[in-house]
Write a protein that holds these residues in place. Sequence first.
Motif, mmCIF file in Angstrom:
data_model
loop_
_atom_site.group_PDB
_atom_site.id
_atom_site.type_symbol
_atom_site.label_atom_id
_atom_site.label_comp_id
_atom_site.label_asym_id
_atom_site.label_seq_id
_atom_site.Cartn_x
_atom_site.Cartn_y
_atom_site.Cartn_z
ATOM 1 N N VAL A 1 0.672 -1.382 0.259
ATOM 2 C CA VAL A 1 0.050 0.189 0.288
ATOM 3 C C VAL A 1 0.970 1.302 -0.280
ATOM 4 N N VAL A 2 0.544 2.138 -1.200
ATOM 5 C CA VAL A 2 1.778 3.289 -1.454
ATOM 6 C C VAL A 2 0.380 4.349 -0.798
ATOM 7 N N ASN A 3 1.091 5.344 0.148
ATOM 8 C CA ASN A 3 0.522 6.461 0.519
ATOM 9 C C ASN A 3 1.255 7.326 0.177
ATOM 10 N N THR A 4 0.704 9.441 -0.539
ATOM 11 C CA THR A 4 1.197 9.847 -0.515
ATOM 12 C C THR A 4 2.068 10.527 0.295
ATOM 13 N N ASP A 5 3.317 11.662 0.546
ATOM 14 C CA ASP A 5 3.562 12.263 1.953
ATOM 15 C C ASP A 5 2.017 12.798 2.102
ATOM 16 N N HIS A 6 2.683 12.653 3.485
ATOM 17 C CA HIS A 6 1.290 12.757 4.713
ATOM 18 C C HIS A 6 1.250 14.550 4.347
ATOM 19 N N ALA A 7 0.344 15.215 4.628
ATOM 20 C CA ALA A 7 -0.598 16.607 4.450
ATOM 21 C C ALA A 7 -1.121 16.701 5.415
ATOM 22 N N GLU A 8 -1.021 17.828 6.607
ATOM 23 C CA GLU A 8 -1.730 18.849 7.262
ATOM 24 C C GLU A 8 -1.988 19.521 6.406
ATOM 25 N N ALA A 9 -3.306 20.183 7.097
ATOM 26 C CA ALA A 9 -4.250 21.523 6.794
ATOM 27 C C ALA A 9 -4.818 21.858 7.445
ATOM 28 N N GLU A 10 -5.197 23.027 7.787
ATOM 29 C CA GLU A 10 -5.420 24.015 8.917
ATOM 30 C C GLU A 10 -7.158 24.548 8.222
ATOM 31 N N LEU A 11 -8.053 24.107 8.923
ATOM 32 C CA LEU A 11 -9.510 24.979 8.416
ATOM 33 C C LEU A 11 -9.998 26.275 9.458
ATOM 34 N N GLU A 12 -10.063 27.346 9.469
ATOM 35 C CA GLU A 12 -11.016 27.948 9.926
ATOM 36 C C GLU A 12 -12.045 28.292 9.976
ATOM 37 N N PHE A 13 -12.896 27.875 11.059
ATOM 38 C CA PHE A 13 -14.575 27.602 10.705
ATOM 39 C C PHE A 13 -15.039 29.068 11.791
ATOM 40 N N LEU A 14 -15.327 30.414 10.674
ATOM 41 C CA LEU A 14 -16.260 31.603 11.655
ATOM 42 C C LEU A 14 -18.034 31.321 10.674
ATOM 43 N N THR A 15 -18.083 31.164 12.027
ATOM 44 C CA THR A 15 -20.417 31.679 11.895
ATOM 45 C C THR A 15 -20.422 31.976 13.265
ATOM 46 N N PRO A 16 -21.685 32.455 13.030
ATOM 47 C CA PRO A 16 -22.610 32.741 14.253
ATOM 48 C C PRO A 16 -23.231 31.095 15.696
ATOM 49 N N ALA A 17 -23.609 31.637 15.950
ATOM 50 C CA ALA A 17 -23.907 30.592 17.128
ATOM 51 C C ALA A 17 -25.425 29.337 16.242
ATOM 52 N N TYR A 18 -25.327 28.325 16.391
ATOM 53 C CA TYR A 18 -25.853 28.122 16.040
ATOM 54 C C TYR A 18 -26.742 28.070 14.175
ATOM 55 N N GLN A 19 -25.830 28.742 13.532
ATOM 56 C CA GLN A 19 -25.674 28.266 12.450
ATOM 57 C C GLN A 19 -24.193 27.885 11.765
ATOM 58 N N ALA A 20 -24.610 26.976 11.118
ATOM 59 C CA ALA A 20 -23.989 25.633 9.921
ATOM 60 C C ALA A 20 -23.377 26.599 8.732
ATOM 61 N N VAL A 21 -21.862 26.411 8.722
ATOM 62 C CA VAL A 21 -21.289 26.447 7.936
ATOM 63 C C VAL A 21 -20.126 24.633 7.351
ATOM 64 N N ILE A 22 -20.673 24.666 5.526
ATOM 65 C CA ILE A 22 -19.937 23.695 5.442
ATOM 66 C C ILE A 22 -18.982 23.993 4.631
ATOM 67 N N GLN A 23 -17.721 23.604 4.704
ATOM 68 C CA GLN A 23 -16.173 23.396 3.807
ATOM 69 C C GLN A 23 -16.147 22.139 2.666
ATOM 70 N N ASP A 24 -16.245 22.228 1.375
ATOM 71 C CA ASP A 24 -16.466 21.025 1.092
ATOM 72 C C ASP A 24 -14.764 20.470 0.970
ATOM 73 N N ILE A 25 -14.358 19.461 1.059
ATOM 74 C CA ILE A 25 -12.981 19.642 0.814
ATOM 75 C C ILE A 25 -12.944 18.187 -0.210
ATOM 76 N N PRO A 26 -11.969 18.687 -1.024
ATOM 77 C CA PRO A 26 -11.606 17.906 -2.270
ATOM 78 C C PRO A 26 -10.684 16.479 -2.266
ATOM 79 N N ILE A 27 -11.062 15.155 -2.217
ATOM 80 C CA ILE A 27 -10.449 13.893 -2.315
ATOM 81 C C ILE A 27 -10.525 13.778 -3.412
ATOM 82 N N SER A 28 -8.926 14.028 -3.742
ATOM 83 C CA SER A 28 -8.592 12.857 -5.646
ATOM 84 C C SER A 28 -7.698 11.415 -5.184
ATOM 85 N N ASN A 29 -8.029 10.758 -6.292
ATOM 86 C CA ASN A 29 -7.844 9.477 -6.130
ATOM 87 C C ASN A 29 -7.139 8.902 -7.465
#
Length: 114
Positions: free
Chosen positions: A43-71
Motif C-alpha cells: 500500500v503506497v500513500n502520498t506524503d503526509h499532508a496536514e491542513a488547517e481549516l478555520e470556521f467562522l459562523t454565528p452560534a447555531y448557524q451551520a457552515v459547510i466546507q467541501d474538502i476535495p479528495i483526489s484518487n
Amino acid sequence: LFLDRSDAVELPIKFTPGYAGCYHCQILLKSSCDVRVYEIECVVNTDHAEAELEFLTPAYQAVIQDIPISNMSGQNWTLEAILEGQGFYGPPLINVGLGETALYPLMFKPIAEC
C-alpha cells in the motif's frame, strides 16, 4: 516448524511505484523438491499532508466546507470518515472513483459561542 536466523534467506525486492494505491504481486520460488507462492500487497500513500481549516459562523448557524479528495490510484476508494470534536458533521463514508476528485462536505454547527 521453527527456523532460527541461520536458516533464514534474504530475498531483496525493489519496488518503485508510480502512484499512490494498492499493488498486488506474487513471488514464485521453485526448487527441485519444493514450490512456494508468496502473495504480497503493498500500500503506497502520498506524503503526509496536514491542513488547517478555520470556521467562522454565528452560534447555531451551520457552515459547510467541501474538502476535495483526489484518487490518483488504480482502483476505486471507499473512505471512512472519523470526525472528532463537538459540532462537526459529515457523511460516514465517501466513494471516490479512480482518477476522480470527490468533495467531502464537512459541516460545523456550533451549539454555543466558542
